[in-house]
Design a protein around this motif. Structure first.
Motif, short mmCIF file in Angstrom:
data_model
loop_
_atom_site.label_atom_id
_atom_site.label_comp_id
_atom_site.label_asym_id
_atom_site.label_seq_id
_atom_site.Cartn_x
_atom_site.Cartn_y
_atom_site.Cartn_z
N LYS A 1 21.14 47.72 44.91
CA LYS A 1 22.36 47.44 45.67
C LYS A 1 22.88 46.06 45.29
O LYS A 1 22.13 45.10 45.17
CB LYS A 1 22.05 47.49 47.17
N ASP A 2 24.19 45.98 45.06
CA ASP A 2 24.79 44.67 44.79
C ASP A 2 24.63 43.82 46.03
O ASP A 2 25.12 44.16 47.10
CB ASP A 2 26.27 44.81 44.43
N SER A 3 23.96 42.70 45.86
CA SER A 3 23.64 41.88 47.03
C SER A 3 24.87 41.15 47.56
O SER A 3 24.89 40.73 48.70
CB SER A 3 22.55 40.88 46.67
N LYS A 4 25.87 41.00 46.74
CA LYS A 4 27.06 40.29 47.19
C LYS A 4 28.30 41.15 46.95
O LYS A 4 28.40 41.88 45.98
CB LYS A 4 27.21 38.98 46.43
N ASN A 5 29.25 41.03 47.84
CA ASN A 5 30.51 41.75 47.69
C ASN A 5 31.27 41.27 46.46
O ASN A 5 32.03 42.04 45.86
CB ASN A 5 31.38 41.57 48.92
N LEU A 6 31.07 40.03 46.05
CA LEU A 6 31.76 39.47 44.90
C LEU A 6 31.50 40.31 43.64
O LEU A 6 32.43 40.68 42.93
CB LEU A 6 31.32 38.03 44.67
N VAL A 7 30.25 40.63 43.39
CA VAL A 7 29.88 41.42 42.20
C VAL A 7 30.51 42.81 42.29
O VAL A 7 31.09 43.30 41.31
CB VAL A 7 28.35 41.52 42.07
N ARG A 8 30.43 43.42 43.43
CA ARG A 8 30.99 44.76 43.61
C ARG A 8 32.51 44.74 43.41
O ARG A 8 33.07 45.60 42.74
CB ARG A 8 30.64 45.28 45.00
N ASN A 9 33.18 43.73 43.95
CA ASN A 9 34.64 43.63 43.82
C ASN A 9 35.06 43.40 42.37
O ASN A 9 36.04 43.97 41.90
CB ASN A 9 35.19 42.53 44.72
N ILE A 10 34.33 42.56 41.64
CA ILE A 10 34.64 42.32 40.23
C ILE A 10 34.45 43.60 39.42
O ILE A 10 35.30 43.96 38.60
CB ILE A 10 33.79 41.17 39.67
N ASN A 11 33.36 44.31 39.66
CA ASN A 11 33.13 45.57 38.95
C ASN A 11 34.22 46.59 39.27
O ASN A 11 34.66 47.32 38.38
CB ASN A 11 31.75 46.14 39.28
N ASN A 12 34.67 46.63 40.51
CA ASN A 12 35.77 47.54 40.87
C ASN A 12 37.06 47.18 40.15
O ASN A 12 37.79 48.05 39.69
CB ASN A 12 35.99 47.55 42.39
N ARG A 13 37.36 45.88 40.04
CA ARG A 13 38.58 45.45 39.33
C ARG A 13 38.49 45.80 37.86
O ARG A 13 39.47 46.24 37.25
CB ARG A 13 38.79 43.94 39.47
N LEU A 14 37.31 45.60 37.25
CA LEU A 14 37.14 45.95 35.83
C LEU A 14 37.31 47.44 35.61
O LEU A 14 37.95 47.86 34.64
CB LEU A 14 35.77 45.49 35.33
N ARG A 15 36.75 48.26 36.51
CA ARG A 15 36.92 49.72 36.39
C ARG A 15 38.38 50.11 36.52
O ARG A 15 38.87 50.96 35.78
CB ARG A 15 36.08 50.44 37.46
N LYS A 16 39.08 49.50 37.46
CA LYS A 16 40.50 49.79 37.66
C LYS A 16 41.30 49.41 36.40
O LYS A 16 42.14 50.18 35.92
CB LYS A 16 41.02 49.02 38.87
N ASN A 17 41.05 48.22 35.86
CA ASN A 17 41.73 47.80 34.63
C ASN A 17 41.45 48.76 33.48
O ASN A 17 42.34 49.08 32.70
CB ASN A 17 41.32 46.37 34.24
N TYR A 18 40.21 49.22 33.37
CA TYR A 18 39.85 50.15 32.30
C TYR A 18 40.61 51.47 32.47
O TYR A 18 41.14 52.02 31.51
CB TYR A 18 38.34 50.40 32.29
N ARG A 19 40.69 51.96 33.71
CA ARG A 19 41.42 53.21 33.95
C ARG A 19 42.90 53.07 33.61
O ARG A 19 43.51 53.98 33.06
CB ARG A 19 41.25 53.66 35.41
N VAL A 20 43.47 51.91 33.93
CA VAL A 20 44.88 51.68 33.62
C VAL A 20 45.09 51.69 32.10
O VAL A 20 45.98 52.37 31.59
CB VAL A 20 45.38 50.35 34.23
#
Length: 117
Positions: free
Chosen positions: A36-55
């Motif tokens: 589990k990602d211990s911090k929301n920061l890591v999870r949020n960055i990974n979500n932004r990268l996935r979104k950018n990749y999908r775009v």
């Protein structure tokens, strides 16, 4: 011989000598807790990268590249702050990559989208 216990719940293990968990449930729970990602920061960055990749991936590529405008990228939710790496050519052009898809800023707010082979 000492008794081994489940890494998740602590119950006594019966069976193979290399057994670590008493059940699939305990194995899954242990690994989910561990990964589990211990911090929301890591999870949020990974979500932004996935979104950018999908775009970037939403644009059809012809011969590994295409052109679009900054406005189209932003309308789809692309965030220029989140990239995974940079690539600078011998001529000095800098490509911004999100995994294997990247973009090169051109004149007049145009961008060339490319796929790394």
């Amino acid at each position: 011989m000492s008794e081994k216990s489940c890494l998740e719940c602590g119950d006594v293990l019966i069976g193979r000598v290399d057994k670590k968990y008493c059940s699939d449930h305990c194995r899954n729970a242990y690994n989910n807790r561990l990964n589990k990602d211990s911090k929301n920061l890591v999870r949020n960055i990974n979500n932004r990268l996935r979104k950018n990749y999908r775009v970037l991936n939403s644009f059809p590529l012809k011969e590994g590249k295409t052109r679009t405008t900054k406005m189209r990228l932003m309308d789809k939710g692309f965030d220029f702050e989140y990239i995974t790496n940079l690539y600078t050519t011998k001529k000095g052009s800098t490509y911004y990559f999100v995994y294997d898809l990247g973009y090169l800023p051109l004149d007049n707010d145009y961008y060339m989208i490319v796929k790394r082979e």
